[in-house]
Design a protein around this motif. Structure first.
Motif, PDB file in Angstrom:
ATOM      1  N   SER A 101      41.847  42.986  54.701  1.00  0.00           N
ATOM      2  CA  SER A 101      42.044  43.562  53.009  1.00  0.00           C
ATOM      3  C   SER A 101      42.818  42.565  52.206  1.00  0.00           C
ATOM      4  O   SER A 101      42.627  42.262  51.017  1.00  0.00           O
ATOM      5  N   ALA A 102      43.870  41.829  53.036  1.00  0.00           N
ATOM      6  CA  ALA A 102      44.694  40.789  52.224  1.00  0.00           C
ATOM      7  C   ALA A 102      43.865  39.525  51.812  1.00  0.00           C
ATOM      8  O   ALA A 102      44.092  39.118  50.756  1.00  0.00           O
ATOM      9  N   ILE A 103      42.790  39.201  52.647  1.00  0.00           N
ATOM     10  CA  ILE A 103      42.061  38.109  52.351  1.00  0.00           C
ATOM     11  C   ILE A 103      41.175  38.537  51.205  1.00  0.00           C
ATOM     12  O   ILE A 103      40.962  37.778  50.200  1.00  0.00           O
ATOM     13  N   ALA A 104      40.563  39.726  51.152  1.00  0.00           N
ATOM     14  CA  ALA A 104      40.032  40.156  49.887  1.00  0.00           C
ATOM     15  C   ALA A 104      40.504  40.247  48.539  1.00  0.00           C
ATOM     16  O   ALA A 104      40.188  39.729  47.624  1.00  0.00           O
ATOM     17  N   VAL A 105      41.766  40.769  48.684  1.00  0.00           N
ATOM     18  CA  VAL A 105      42.714  40.707  47.553  1.00  0.00           C
ATOM     19  C   VAL A 105      42.953  39.214  47.156  1.00  0.00           C
ATOM     20  O   VAL A 105      42.593  39.050  45.885  1.00  0.00           O
ATOM     21  N   ARG A 106      43.244  38.293  47.945  1.00  0.00           N
ATOM     22  CA  ARG A 106      43.348  36.842  47.592  1.00  0.00           C
ATOM     23  C   ARG A 106      42.177  36.245  46.954  1.00  0.00           C
ATOM     24  O   ARG A 106      42.224  35.757  45.849  1.00  0.00           O
ATOM     25  N   ASP A 107      40.970  36.475  47.420  1.00  0.00           N
ATOM     26  CA  ASP A 107      39.831  35.923  46.836  1.00  0.00           C
ATOM     27  C   ASP A 107      39.270  36.495  45.640  1.00  0.00           C
ATOM     28  O   ASP A 107      39.079  35.807  44.631  1.00  0.00           O
ATOM     29  N   ARG A 108      39.616  38.039  45.494  1.00  0.00           N
ATOM     30  CA  ARG A 108      39.315  38.394  44.249  1.00  0.00           C
ATOM     31  C   ARG A 108      40.268  38.091  43.085  1.00  0.00           C
ATOM     32  O   ARG A 108      39.933  37.869  41.926  1.00  0.00           O
ATOM     33  N   VAL A 109      41.511  38.087  43.307  1.00  0.00           N
ATOM     34  CA  VAL A 109      42.492  37.459  42.218  1.00  0.00           C
ATOM     35  C   VAL A 109      42.261  36.051  41.898  1.00  0.00           C
ATOM     36  O   VAL A 109      42.191  35.776  40.677  1.00  0.00           O
ATOM     37  N   LEU A 110      41.971  35.336  42.846  1.00  0.00           N
ATOM     38  CA  LEU A 110      41.632  33.742  42.517  1.00  0.00           C
ATOM     39  C   LEU A 110      40.350  33.569  41.597  1.00  0.00           C
ATOM     40  O   LEU A 110      40.242  32.883  40.914  1.00  0.00           O
ATOM     41  N   SER A 111      39.416  34.523  42.112  1.00  0.00           N
ATOM     42  CA  SER A 111      38.005  34.440  41.625  1.00  0.00           C
ATOM     43  C   SER A 111      38.023  34.967  40.206  1.00  0.00           C
ATOM     44  O   SER A 111      37.468  34.325  39.258  1.00  0.00           O
ATOM     45  N   ASN A 112      38.975  35.722  39.895  1.00  0.00           N
ATOM     46  CA  ASN A 112      39.271  36.359  38.519  1.00  0.00           C
ATOM     47  C   ASN A 112      39.481  35.405  37.774  1.00  0.00           C
ATOM     48  O   ASN A 112      39.291  35.285  36.511  1.00  0.00           O
TER      49      ASN A 112
END
Length: 419
Positions: free
Chosen positions: A137-148
């Protein structure tokens, strides 16, 4: 496949469910006991949860804070590890059922299976909010923040404004909001010169009137002031009414745009625990006696976040879990020798939370309170030392040094394969 995962050595068989702070502490305590130990966990690795927010903000690699559970079990001659999820507990037959269909017998059972996020029935929260309680879940948050950030910087159609809403003003929420604010303040001007930093916002929503409720009022005020100085938009005394895919509706009617909503409000026992036939209390926590044995179950212990003693539950933090795991293991040793159990006595060693670079709050027994740089050094040293191996410690120190010492020049973050 055998229905018995422990050797028939004639020694008592102990099953430890969950490889968090409590589970690992229990296995360590049984290292020289005349018992066979089977450690069960759904993941093949242990995760150091207090630093997951650093993974979620690109400061640490996931591997920096994880450790192989097979390598951990290999340290102890009578311990084994199996990756599995417990789907049932038969206390009458002393057997644990696994997701593979295998049933494993035990003489003593220690439950420290952790908890899951509590969404309190708020519409859309479970479907649209993100947690940072696990590595994935931490990886998913990181990737979503940077992709945004990439989508907004490039002006892609349909991109949501780069606003992150953190729900919950406890240690997890404060640490996440502080790290995101530093990413915005130090990293954005260099990495995204085409993006106005004022468009990237970090909003922290807390239903109570203060942050960090367990801390002294002076430390709470200090943390709020430090976050505001970093540009975090604090919404205290404000509840969340609804979470949508691209926004959060607050109790005052405001609709906040949100590219990522991070949920850090609290935890509860997972639904599976309710099917094990054990007595539960508020939040689904398993009810235990003074010696940490489950009420009505003389051979079953529950410790850590999933357990509670009557009307006086311990805080769901690392130290109660570690001390509880050690205590349960000691009682297993006593029972195996035919001795009576002893009540558990928790020793409060203090609490701490980091706000950002060179800034933290620490509260120790004896009215000892620290804040600022000294508190941050104490926080950093303790968390690095608490990691599982020297490799973890060295990697964490190296990556944190890059984050805190070079960000203003390099704006470098750790990335994966963003969606």
């Amino acid at each position: 496949m055998s229905t018995d995962e422990l050797p028939r050595s004639g020694r008592p068989r102990v099953i430890v469910v969950g490889a968090g702070f409590a589970g690992l502490a229990a296995v360590r305590e049984l290292r020289d006991a005349d018992v066979d130990v089977l450690l069960l966990d759904r993941d093949p690795f242990n995760t150091f949860q207090p630093l997951l927010y650093q993974v979620a903000t690109g400061g640490l690699n996931p591997g920096d804070i994880t450790y192989s559970l097979r390598a951990f079990a290999a340290r102890f001659p009578h311990a084994r590890f199996r990756r599995a999820t417990v789907t049932g507990v038969d206390t009458a037959q002393r057997r644990v059922r696994l997701d593979s269909g295998v049933e494993v017998g035990y003489d003593y059972l220690i439950l420290c299976c952790g908890v899951v996020a509590n969404y309190f029935g708020i519409p859309g929260a479970e479907e649209n909010a993100w947690t940072i309680y696990s590595r994935r879940s931490a990886i998913a948050v990181r990737d979503r923040v940077l992709s945004n950030l990439e989508s907004v910087a490039q002006g892609r159609e349909g991109a949501v404004e780069p606003v992150v809403v953190v729900v919950g003003g406890g240690a997890t929420g404060v640490e996440m909001a502080g790290a995101l604010a530093e990413l915005r303040n130090s990293g954005l001007p260099l990495a995204y010169p085409e993006l106005d930093p004022r468009r990237a916002r970090v909003v922290l929503v807390e239903m109570a009137d203060t942050l960090l409720a367990p801390f002294h009022p002076t430390l709470r005020s200090y943390a709020a002031r430090a976050l505001r100085e970093r540009g975090v938009d604090l919404r205290l005394g404000t509840a969340v009414r609804q979470v949508r895919p691209d926004s959060v509706v607050l109790s005052d009617g405001e609709c906040l745009p949100s590219a990522v909503t991070v949920w850090a409000t609290g935890v509860r026992a997972c639904d599976q625990v309710a099917m094990w036939g054990l007595r539960q209390g508020p939040g689904g926590r398993i009810q235990v006696e003074a010696d940490m044995r489950v009420v009505g179950q003389p051979d079953v212990f529950a410790v850590g976040d999933v357990a509670a003693r009557g009307d006086d539950p311990l805080p769901q933090l690392a130290q109660p879990a570690i001390q509880g795991g050690r205590h349960a293991a000691r009682q297993v040793r006593r029972l195996a020798r035919g001795e009576p159990t002893e009540p558990f006595s928790y020793r409060d060693k203090g609490i701490m939370a980091t706000i950002g670079r060179s800034d933290a709050v620490v509260q120790l027994p004896g009215r000892v309170r620290m804040r600022g740089f000294v508190a941050w050094v104490a926080w950093l040293g303790l968390h690095v030392l608490a990691l599982m191996s020297n490799r973890n410690r060295l990697a964490t120190m190296a990556n944190l040094a890059v984050r805190y010492l070079t960000w203003k020049r390099t704006a470098n973050v750790i990335v994966g394969d963003p969606p």
